[in-house]
Design a protein around this motif. Structure first.
Motif, mmCIF file in Angstrom:
data_model
loop_
_atom_site.group_PDB
_atom_site.id
_atom_site.type_symbol
_atom_site.label_atom_id
_atom_site.label_comp_id
_atom_site.label_asym_id
_atom_site.label_seq_id
_atom_site.Cartn_x
_atom_site.Cartn_y
_atom_site.Cartn_z
ATOM 1 N N LEU A 249 0.942 -1.340 0.085
ATOM 2 C CA LEU A 249 0.033 0.057 -0.042
ATOM 3 C C LEU A 249 0.954 1.362 -0.018
ATOM 4 O O LEU A 249 0.484 2.172 -0.842
ATOM 5 N N GLU A 250 1.986 1.305 0.801
ATOM 6 C CA GLU A 250 2.729 2.439 1.028
ATOM 7 C C GLU A 250 3.448 2.658 -0.599
ATOM 8 O O GLU A 250 3.409 3.798 -0.901
ATOM 9 N N ARG A 251 3.867 1.685 -0.961
ATOM 10 C CA ARG A 251 4.607 1.787 -2.508
ATOM 11 C C ARG A 251 3.499 2.447 -3.365
ATOM 12 O O ARG A 251 3.921 3.378 -4.186
ATOM 13 N N LYS A 252 2.233 1.929 -3.516
ATOM 14 C CA LYS A 252 1.470 2.489 -4.441
ATOM 15 C C LYS A 252 1.029 3.742 -4.053
ATOM 16 O O LYS A 252 0.918 4.595 -5.171
ATOM 17 N N VAL A 253 0.843 4.160 -2.714
ATOM 18 C CA VAL A 253 0.740 5.685 -2.597
ATOM 19 C C VAL A 253 1.959 6.454 -2.892
ATOM 20 O O VAL A 253 1.590 7.654 -3.692
ATOM 21 N N ARG A 254 2.970 6.183 -2.773
ATOM 22 C CA ARG A 254 4.073 6.799 -3.362
ATOM 23 C C ARG A 254 4.225 6.822 -4.760
ATOM 24 O O ARG A 254 4.368 8.288 -5.362
ATOM 25 N N THR A 255 3.705 5.802 -5.616
ATOM 26 C CA THR A 255 3.679 5.816 -7.119
ATOM 27 C C THR A 255 2.695 7.038 -7.358
ATOM 28 O O THR A 255 2.889 7.738 -8.307
ATOM 29 N N VAL A 256 1.441 7.038 -6.715
ATOM 30 C CA VAL A 256 0.434 7.869 -7.225
ATOM 31 C C VAL A 256 0.690 9.303 -6.899
ATOM 32 O O VAL A 256 0.469 10.329 -7.583
ATOM 33 N N VAL A 257 1.365 9.717 -5.671
ATOM 34 C CA VAL A 257 1.593 10.991 -5.498
ATOM 35 C C VAL A 257 2.591 11.473 -6.368
ATOM 36 O O VAL A 257 2.317 12.925 -6.880
ATOM 37 N N ARG A 258 3.679 10.787 -6.844
ATOM 38 C CA ARG A 258 4.661 11.260 -7.756
ATOM 39 C C ARG A 258 3.967 11.545 -9.057
ATOM 40 O O ARG A 258 4.172 12.227 -9.793
ATOM 41 N N GLY A 259 3.071 10.583 -9.492
ATOM 42 C CA GLY A 259 2.376 10.656 -10.824
ATOM 43 C C GLY A 259 1.409 11.780 -10.828
ATOM 44 O O GLY A 259 1.448 12.646 -11.798
ATOM 45 N N LEU A 260 0.867 12.033 -9.546
ATOM 46 C CA LEU A 260 -0.098 13.424 -9.485
ATOM 47 C C LEU A 260 0.898 14.600 -9.770
ATOM 48 O O LEU A 260 0.456 15.572 -10.407
ATOM 49 N N THR A 261 1.867 14.527 -9.261
ATOM 50 C CA THR A 261 3.038 15.724 -9.348
ATOM 51 C C THR A 261 3.264 16.034 -10.742
ATOM 52 O O THR A 261 3.231 17.295 -11.261
ATOM 53 N N VAL A 262 3.625 14.942 -11.465
ATOM 54 C CA VAL A 262 4.114 15.054 -13.017
ATOM 55 C C VAL A 262 2.647 15.687 -13.847
ATOM 56 O O VAL A 262 2.988 16.591 -14.368
ATOM 57 N N PHE A 263 1.583 15.229 -13.385
ATOM 58 C CA PHE A 263 0.462 15.258 -14.198
ATOM 59 C C PHE A 263 -0.177 16.791 -13.994
ATOM 60 O O PHE A 263 -0.515 17.554 -15.007
ATOM 61 N N PHE A 264 0.004 17.305 -12.882
ATOM 62 C CA PHE A 264 -0.517 18.834 -12.552
ATOM 63 C C PHE A 264 0.370 19.740 -13.009
ATOM 64 O O PHE A 264 0.234 20.906 -13.163
#
Length: 376
Positions: A249-264
């Motif tokens: 779960l921690e790995r998935k959260v980290r991946t999505v936060v990083r993805g959201l950063t690039v997206f926005f």
């Protein structure tokens, strides 16, 4: 109102997972299959490492044994401030042509990769994690895609291994994700790359950021330069299950936060007048998928209200309760169910909880630059 909220949210969930890829299947492909050809450009193979003394020796032995002409194959290891024996082990390989970069302090995976790029001599740059194993001909196969002038970057496909290193079923969700990437490649471009093993033309790496998720941002750089990204089902990256399931779960959260950063930071890519079909793909594959947790909450709440006055909606609510109950049971057991179908609820719920937590972290201003490889 409850009925409209229910129907609308169900539609958006369906679109995010099935409607989007099916809409691509219905489109007339802009690109035919990738025009591959056996070519041998100069290649730089970059490995970013942090405290990898247990795995770096095997990774380097396997990398140097890859089937590619030695005079055209440069290997760089960038240590992100490792404090264990990683530097000493990599130093043993310098006489065999491995270049070593030691970052003064820990600054993040992307900054280590960026430092390595400053020493890259190859026309094609390949990025690979220490934990990822490649087929002996993996470099030749991934490079063959660059014979097509429309291709700017290439993603591998993921394959899970059991603890003893044997191939295993990678799970319904991973197979689904790889299928979506194949569909995207056939129509235009993928929207994401496998961060553990991907390649790009060196010119695509010129605007490399040391602050944001390299695989996602690299793809966007390629698209901005007029290239596309593709996924090659013959290019495989093998990695083992995470040893501690609680860390998933921690790995998935980290991946999505990083993805959201690039997206926005890259909202301009949502402009269809400039980026055409890719803008639709970015919206459908990324944003719609990241909004699913919110639609799930709406569906559950609206269904509860409607169940009070309708047998049909009462039945649907029971189905939802059973689905989430199976997921909860797997979490309590701490052991995945034997049958793959029974594992779907648990994985689906875990993914969407991770996305919801990632949104919370992102909007609170939390950004993730540092990274620690998952224990596998």
């Amino acid at each position: 109102m409850s009925a409209w909220l229910f129907v609308g949210s169900v539609f958006m969930i369906f679109f995010a997972y099935f409607g989007y890829p099916l809409s691509l299947k219905l489109m007339r492909p802009r690109h035919a299959s990738v025009r591959k050809m056996s070519i041998l450009p100069s290649v730089t193979f970059i490995i970013a490492a942090y405290n990898e003394e247990k795995r770096i020796r095997q990774k380097l032995e396997d990398t140097l044994a890859l089937d590619y002409p030695g005079e055209k194959f440069q290997v760089i290891v960038a240590s992100d401030g490792s404090t264990d024996g990683t530097a000493d082990i990599v130093g043993e390989f310098e006489g065999r042509g491995v270049d070593f970069i030691q970052m003064a302090g820990r600054s993040g995976k992307e900054k280590a990769q960026k430092a390595a790029l400053g020493h890259a001599r190859g026309d094609i740059v390949i990025f690979s994690d220490v934990a990822t194993a490649l087929d002996p001909h993996g470099v030749r196969v991934i490079v063959a895609n660059f014979a097509d002038p429309s291709v700017g970057c290439v993603s591998s496909e993921d394959r899970l291994l059991t603890r003893d290193g044997k191939p295993c079923g990678e799970g319904v969700y991973v197979r689904y994700e790889m299928w979506v990437r194949r569909v995207e490649s056939e129509v235009h471009s993928v929207v994401g790359l496998s961060g553990s093993f991907f390649a790009a033309r060196k010119e695509v790496c010129r605007d490399f950021s040391g602050e944001m998720q390299s695989d996602f941002r690299m793809l966007l750089s390629a698209v901005e330069m007029g290239y596309r990204g593709v996924s090659d089902p013959k290019v495989l990256g093998y990695y083992k299950d995470i040893a501690d399931p609680d860390k998933e779960l921690e790995r998935k959260v980290r991946t999505v936060v990083r993805g959201l950063t690039v997206f926005f930071e890259s909202r301009r890519f949502l402009n269809p007048f400039r980026f055409g079909l890719f803008a639709y793909q970015l919206l459908g594959h990324k944003l719609c998928r990241w909004l699913v947790p919110f639609f799930l909450v709406i569906v559950f709440g609206a269904n509860l209200v409607l169940a009070l006055s309708s047998f049909f909606f009462c039945l649907l609510f029971v189905c939802q309760a059973v689905f989430y109950g199976i997921a909860a049971a797997e979490y309590v057991r701490k052991v995945p169910f034997a049958h793959s179908v029974l594992r779907i609820p648990g994985y689906f719920v875990t993914v969407n909880i991770a996305i919801a937590l990632a949104w919370k972290l992102y909007w609170s201003g939390h950004r993730i630059v540092m990274w620690t490889s998952s224990e596998r």
